[in-house]
Write a protein that holds these residues in place. Structure first.
Motif, PDB file in Angstrom:
ATOM      1  N   TYR A  84       0.861  -1.174   0.000  1.00  0.00           N
ATOM      2  CA  TYR A  84       0.000   0.000   0.000  1.00  0.00           C
ATOM      3  C   TYR A  84       0.899   1.225   0.000  1.00  0.00           C
ATOM      4  CZ  TYR A  84      -2.815   3.897   1.412  1.00  0.00           C
ATOM      5  OH  TYR A  84      -3.411   5.135   1.440  1.00  0.00           O
TER       6      TYR A  84
ATOM      7  N   GLU B 109       1.238   5.620  -0.975  1.00  0.00           N
ATOM      8  CA  GLU B 109       0.656   6.887  -1.405  1.00  0.00           C
ATOM      9  C   GLU B 109       1.631   7.620  -2.320  1.00  0.00           C
ATOM     10  OE1 GLU B 109      -0.879   8.902   2.092  1.00  0.00           O
ATOM     11  OE2 GLU B 109      -1.966   7.095   2.681  1.00  0.00           O
TER      12      GLU B 109
ATOM     13  N   LYS C 104      -2.426   1.752  -4.841  1.00  0.00           N
ATOM     14  CA  LYS C 104      -1.831   3.089  -4.795  1.00  0.00           C
ATOM     15  C   LYS C 104      -2.959   4.078  -4.557  1.00  0.00           C
ATOM     16  CE  LYS C 104       0.574   6.822  -6.217  1.00  0.00           C
ATOM     17  NZ  LYS C 104      -0.535   7.728  -5.875  1.00  0.00           N
ATOM     18  N   ALA C 105      -2.965   4.705  -3.398  1.00  0.00           N
ATOM     19  CA  ALA C 105      -4.019   5.688  -3.101  1.00  0.00           C
ATOM     20  C   ALA C 105      -3.632   7.040  -3.680  1.00  0.00           C
ATOM     21  CB  ALA C 105      -4.249   5.791  -1.606  1.00  0.00           C
ATOM     22  N   GLY C 106      -4.632   7.877  -3.874  1.00  0.00           N
ATOM     23  CA  GLY C 106      -4.395   9.184  -4.481  1.00  0.00           C
ATOM     24  C   GLY C 106      -4.404   9.095  -5.990  1.00  0.00           C
TER      25      GLY C 106
ATOM     26  N   ALA D 105      -3.780  12.994  -0.397  1.00  0.00           N
ATOM     27  CA  ALA D 105      -2.610  12.191  -0.024  1.00  0.00           C
ATOM     28  C   ALA D 105      -1.430  13.088   0.307  1.00  0.00           C
ATOM     29  CB  ALA D 105      -2.248  11.230  -1.156  1.00  0.00           C
TER      30      ALA D 105
ATOM     31  N   GLY E 196      -5.479   8.742   7.683  1.00  0.00           N
ATOM     32  CA  GLY E 196      -5.292   9.516   6.459  1.00  0.00           C
ATOM     33  C   GLY E 196      -5.444   8.674   5.202  1.00  0.00           C
ATOM     34  N   GLY E 197      -4.839   7.500   5.186  1.00  0.00           N
ATOM     35  CA  GLY E 197      -4.876   6.647   4.000  1.00  0.00           C
ATOM     36  C   GLY E 197      -6.295   6.271   3.611  1.00  0.00           C
TER      37      GLY E 197
ATOM     38  N   VAL F  85      -7.976   9.125   1.974  1.00  0.00           N
ATOM     39  CA  VAL F  85      -7.562   9.306   0.575  1.00  0.00           C
ATOM     40  C   VAL F  85      -8.321   8.329  -0.335  1.00  0.00           C
ATOM     41  CG1 VAL F  85      -5.634   9.136  -1.043  1.00  0.00           C
ATOM     42  CG2 VAL F  85      -5.250  10.120   1.229  1.00  0.00           C
ATOM     43  N   MET F  86      -8.422   7.080   0.094  1.00  0.00           N
ATOM     44  CA  MET F  86      -9.124   6.093  -0.735  1.00  0.00           C
ATOM     45  C   MET F  86     -10.599   6.458  -0.914  1.00  0.00           C
ATOM     46  SD  MET F  86      -7.401   2.530   0.520  1.00  0.00           S
ATOM     47  CE  MET F  86      -6.531   3.039   2.005  1.00  0.00           C
TER      48      MET F  86
ATOM     49  N   ASP G 286     -10.749   9.187  -3.471  1.00  0.00           N
ATOM     50  CA  ASP G 286     -10.526   8.603  -4.807  1.00  0.00           C
ATOM     51  C   ASP G 286     -11.833   8.032  -5.373  1.00  0.00           C
ATOM     52  OD1 ASP G 286      -7.841   9.053  -5.364  1.00  0.00           O
ATOM     53  OD2 ASP G 286      -7.154   7.201  -4.407  1.00  0.00           O
TER      54      ASP G 286
END
Lengths: 484, 484
Positions: free
Chosen positions: A231, A233, A258-260, A269, B326-327, B330-331, B334
């Motif tokens: 995982y 960012e 991949k986030a963002g 992110a 935070g992650g 972000v997801m 998205d």
């Protein structure tokens, strides 16, 4: 660049910043390690360091300074406030500690002053040839060796009961790398609940020293790791990343979330990790070049990972679907086709064998034996097993999605074992879907998974698992060709 | 065109083709109704018809012919072989039965001879003003009235235990229409396991008479139905369908899963139901015109349905995200952005209030109060509740996705009730995600749902639920404008 082994298999660990205060990070982290030692999971030696403590904490020998520990220290786990971390690094260096995890936050993620402190940390570590994981992370979990630096509450109250609030997965074949600590922890919980075994978990945080590239290189050669999950960012050393991922993919699949990926997500992110998330198209091209199996969702991440652990990659993209429910078969085909698979055109030999099965009364007379093969509500265990045998023999079929919806009267609890047996050693992947969230559906899917056949509660999730087995197969074959 | 009420609330039911033979459809179907009567769920009168039986079957008064039943029959359930169904229709007609469900297969779905038989069935029924559901279906389930014609095994053995192989959902607000019987049954199991309550289930099979259009018209006016769910492989009366769906959507959402969306899927569907699946673009345009919430997956179908039952439609497309990880934030962003939502730009008033909360120590000092609002791992119940209050007050926010990942030390089991309380009566939807499949995660999500806040185990599933609330809100506002 010594090996990263001490991070995963330390024979002695010092918790630096251990505390008597329940609820504090320095206490909870020590408590987890003590419990793992008591339960025989961690078989190494454990020490605590706290400048104000001379008595043991939680029964662990405790010393005011690192240098006072009367033993070699393989791994230091640092949980002191950020501003004194550089001095602790010096202490560790003088003591000969060559691997440290810095759990503490307050570095590059909080601004310029923190970034300066982080540079200082790295410079001092380098002087001693010391390797650092973190800072700003939850550290490392290795069920096999009992190392576990996750400092979050083990149990929480809910509805008057004390529940396991952060279950740990059993030892297994999946290694998980996470830039985000919170998300890594959530994944650990998800894997435990889904019954997916863990080889190694690394929350690498600000990656001041050890980063995802080096971790992928390490895990590529790790015999315990069969699938690498990442995982991220942001990825900084793009070229090195692609090279490391290519080399790893030749040996085992890498699955990346991949986030963002959208512009709003990328903005979010960058406020989260202060890293430039970058243009998604660039990442996508890099991932493709590296042979990475890219996923877009948390659920897909683990659905796909499970399939890659349990089943061989597909030798091609032609898929057969075998069902007892026409509608579910149609949905599977929809998802397979929109994901880039081909719906296999069955061989004449297969058609001949299906007609034999029909005449012999093994498959119901009204079965549809074009692909998708629909055995209808009159399906039996025999019908499924014999049909699957035909499909796996067919040179025009590269993998089979089997949908034995359990509600029909003719299916029994013997089916999972029989499906597993007929699928074994065929070199073609088989995945299962049974719809239903009641006790039987859940238990039926578990029976398949206990025998190495990944099983999903919806047709689309099963189809996506097959798509990943196709994509990994294609990536691997391409990389082999290119490396000749 | 009498009302369809007798199909759902019959005071007397005759099972025509009832059998003494355990495992046969005519036996299993009668058994389910007998059990429902014994358990007090079905409070009507029950009769069985079998030409060779004069003694009661399963304790139910049994007669050789329909006309011998010494009572008015509101609903006939026919399970005799296809070729004698037309004669049984005549018997029913002479007896004055005005509503029948034909479970039997062997009609249009098996070819020309079956199609002829089906036309014959319909013609005879029309002579008596009789309405027909089916043929080739599993019939109707109404938990509220205890009517249940699903003839599949209640229990099955697995691992030495007898498990509930087809659990029934509790009475609730969702009505499900399914062209496919097998898929309908699977959905019933899925809903039961997910805790989604059922108003009415109709497997309408070959829809020789009553079709999805008429069922939607009926359910639009049904006070027990708050959301209509439709699984279809083909829709025949396109114009009528659009009109019925538009009228229904003004009152309640319709969620549709249309299988056969790809060309391979459409081919598979037409071999399954002999219906022309049609070009997907045409369906898509029709669904949009009708204000239908279209979904593409089984899981999404029920995730979205749950949200539409529990939460109001969004007044606009600007969404705020509130998280402690935070992650995960972000997801969520998205998925929201790629699904067409806008990431809300918070008002200055909100920013001012967040600064007050920060200064008062209610939210952690390092919280990020741009959208997504990230309360970090130092989040508390208070921080979540007060922040959600700010976001719901913000005129620039139309709905909030809340991600209280439960692993952080500061969150307690009081949070679900407090989140539900602060969300109530605000006219803006709130959905929750907590990641983790262990006991605490599962129980935590259940606590939210018990209080009317839909809760999902991944950010993407929560985001898609919010997207459906946006889409239904937009469709409804448009239809209201157009109907002025």
């Amino acid at each position: 660049m010594g090996s990263l082994d001490p991070f995963f298999y330390p024979e002695s660990v010092a918790i630096i910043g251990a505390s008597r205060q329940p609820g504090s990070v320095g206490h909870e982290l020590l408590r987890v390690m003590v419990e793992n030692k008591e339960r025989g999971l961690f078989r190494g030696r454990l020490y605590a360091v706290n400048p104000r403590a001379r008595e043991p904490i939680l029964g662990v020998p405790t010393y005011p300074r690192v240098e006072d520990v009367p033993d070699v220290i393989d791994l230091g786990v640092i949980v002191v406030p950020a501003r004194i971390v550089p001095d602790v690094i010096d202490e560790c260096g003088r003591k000969g500690v060559r691997s440290v995890i810095v759990i503490s936050g307050g570095f590059a993620e909080v601004g310029e002053e923190g970034a300066r402190l982080q540079r200082e940390l790295v410079e001092r570590a380098r002087r001693y040839g010391m390797r650092v994981v973190g800072p700003n992370c939850v550290g490392i979990v290795v069920p096999e060796s009992g190392l576990d630096t996750m400092f979050l509450p083990y149990h929480k109250e809910l509805g008057g009961r004390s529940l396991d609030s952060l279950p740990r997965p059993r030892p297994g074949a999946v290694s998980l790398l996470s830039q985000s600590g919170a998300f890594g922890v959530a994944c650990i919980d998800y894997m435990a609940g889904e019954g997916i075994g863990l080889a190694k978990f690394v929350s690498y945080g600000n990656k001041a020293d050890v980063d995802e590239v080096e971790l992928i290189e390490y895990l590529a050669d790790d015999p315990k790791t069969r699938v690498i999950v990442l995982y991220a960012e942001s990825i900084d050393r793009g070229r090195d990343f692609i090279e490391a991922a290519r080399r790893a993919t030749l040996k085992k699949p890498i699955v990346v979330l991949k986030a963002g990926r959208t512009s709003a997500g990328a903005r979010a992110a960058s406020s989260h990790t202060a890293a430039l998330a970058g243009v998604d198209e660039v990442y996508d091209a890099a991932f493709r070049q590296a042979g990475i199996v890219r996923v877009y969702e948390v659920e897909e991440l683990f659905d796909v990972t499970k399939a890659l652990v349990m089943q061989p990659p597909a030798p091609g993209r032609r898929v057969a679907v075998l069902t007892d429910g026409g509608g579910a078969g149609v949905m599977t085909v929809d998802e397979l086709e929109s994901g880039g698979a081909e719906i296999a055109v069955l061989s004449e030999e297969s058609q001949r064998r299906f007609e034999e099965l029909r005449e012999a009364g093994v498959i119901p007379p009204i079965s549809s034996t074009q692909n998708p093969v629909d055995l209808t509500g009159s399906a039996t265990d025999d019908a499924f097993v014999e049909s699957l045998d035909v499909l796996l023999d067919d040179p025009c079929v590269d993998g089979v999605v089997v949908l034995p919806l359990h509600h029909v009267p003719g299916l029994t609890s013997s089916l999972p074992e029989r499906i597993a047996r007929v699928s074994e050693g065929r070199g073609k992947p088989v995945v299962v879907c049974d719809i239903g969230m009641g006790t039987y559906g859940n238990a039926f899917r578990e029976e398949f998974e206990r025998r190495g056949i990944p099983a999903y509660p919806t047709p689309e999730r099963a189809a996506r698992a097959m798509l990943a087995l196709i994509r990994y197969g294609e990536a691997r074959r391409r990389l082999i060709r290119e490396s000749l």
